[in-house]
Design a protein around this motif. Structure first.
Motif, short mmCIF file in Angstrom:
data_model
loop_
_atom_site.label_atom_id
_atom_site.label_comp_id
_atom_site.label_asym_id
_atom_site.label_seq_id
_atom_site.Cartn_x
_atom_site.Cartn_y
_atom_site.Cartn_z
N GLN A 263 0.89 -1.24 0.04
CA GLN A 263 -0.14 0.03 0.06
C GLN A 263 0.93 1.05 -0.27
N VAL A 264 0.61 1.98 -0.99
CA VAL A 264 1.45 3.32 -1.10
C VAL A 264 0.72 4.71 -0.22
N ILE A 265 1.52 5.16 0.46
CA ILE A 265 0.95 6.29 1.26
C ILE A 265 1.05 7.54 0.43
N TYR A 266 2.31 7.69 -0.13
CA TYR A 266 2.60 8.78 -1.08
C TYR A 266 3.70 8.32 -2.15
N GLN A 267 3.57 8.94 -3.42
CA GLN A 267 4.46 8.75 -4.26
C GLN A 267 4.67 10.20 -5.17
#
Length: 287
Positions: free
Chosen positions: A237-241
């Motif tokens: 799961q990506v929080i921020y990119q």
């Protein structure tokens, strides 16, 4: 001392400040309660202190519901961001009132801390600067000797030296009189080394609950070529990119999983940076 939060929702008119949150806090321990303004931190602290009631769900302290439970509330000291003291009372009168309310009040410690923060007992609260009021709140919290001691932005108006004094006192008190301290602050970089466990609230939900030892295993910055990063993080799961000139930085929930690729680099993420990333993220986060 154990706090059980079970399916707690708190709504104001048509807006939910807390959305069905459940977790356990257990001490003695120093806990960091973090999140942006509006995340639900102060609402939760008001609920825990019995100042307001839940819309649904319950908060138990050692098995007792905190709302309308005087015997339980005497073992909880909540030093709020403001509005803790009667403005017409002197410092001496304020401490005397606290002495009556908190059964384990340490008068000797209170008097010692008056000297440390250079407060005049004869001064009225209404004549104190913001920093002095914060110092009085700090004195109250420590001298209360309650099993649960809560500081919500405790050092408004205090300079760096006074804030460092607070941190030193916190460590000293936890050594001499262990209890469950809950600290909510925006000065995360300053206070982060104190935390033994971290709770992050985000838009009324519990986003993360981890010990500091678990933090680095669960929150990781993955950097490298965009295709390499995407391959390395897989379905994490990506929080921020963020991508710039084919170089990508992805902040992910690693959940203890190994992230391997010879073309990427892994870096730890500070608590302060985590909250910055949360303010930018556009995906719905899990726990």
């Amino acid at each position: 001392m154990k706090i059980n939060v079970s399916n707690v929702t708190k709504s104001y008119k048509h807006k939910a400040a807390l959305k069905n949150i459940s977790f356990t806090m257990e001490g003695p321990k120093i806990i960091g309660l973090l999140g942006h303004n509006g995340a639900g931190k102060t609402t939760f602290l008001n609920l825990l202190s019995g100042l307001i009631s839940t819309t649904s769900g319950e908060i138990l302290v050692n098995g007792e519901n905190v709302f309308n439970a005087p015997s339980t509330l005497r073992d909880i000291c909540f030093v709020a961001e403001s509005g803790n003291f009667q403005e017409e009372m002197t410092i001496a009168q304020t401490l005397k009132a606290n002495h009556f309310f908190y059964p384990k009040w340490d008068e000797e410690l209170a008097q010692e801390l008056l000297q440390v923060f250079a407060l005049n007992p004869k001064d009225k609260v209404r004549n104190l600067s913001k920093g002095m009021v914060s110092a009085l709140g700090i004195i109250t919290g420590f001298a209360s000797c309650t099993a649960i001691t809560i500081f919500d932005e405790p050092y408004i108006g205090l300079d760096v030296a006074a804030r460092n004094m607070f941190y030193d006192l916190l460590i000293e008190q936890q050594t001499e009189n262990p209890r469950l301290f809950i600290l909510s602050t925006h000065l995360i970089d300053e206070a982060s080394e104190l935390f033994e466990e971290i709770f992050i609230l985000h838009e009324g939900e519990l986003l993360l609950q981890k010990t500091t030892d678990e933090w680095r295993e669960h929150i990781v910055a993955v950097k490298g070529n965009a295709s390499d990063v995407e391959r390395a993080i897989g379905d994490l799961q990506v929080i921020y990119q963020h991508t710039f000139m084919q170089e990508m930085t992805a902040i992910v929930f690693a959940n203890g999983q190994s992230i391997e690729d010879q073309n990427i680099t892994l870096e730890s993420v500070s608590l302060q940076d985590m909250l910055v990333y949360l303010s930018k993220q556009k995906v719905r986060l899990g726990r």
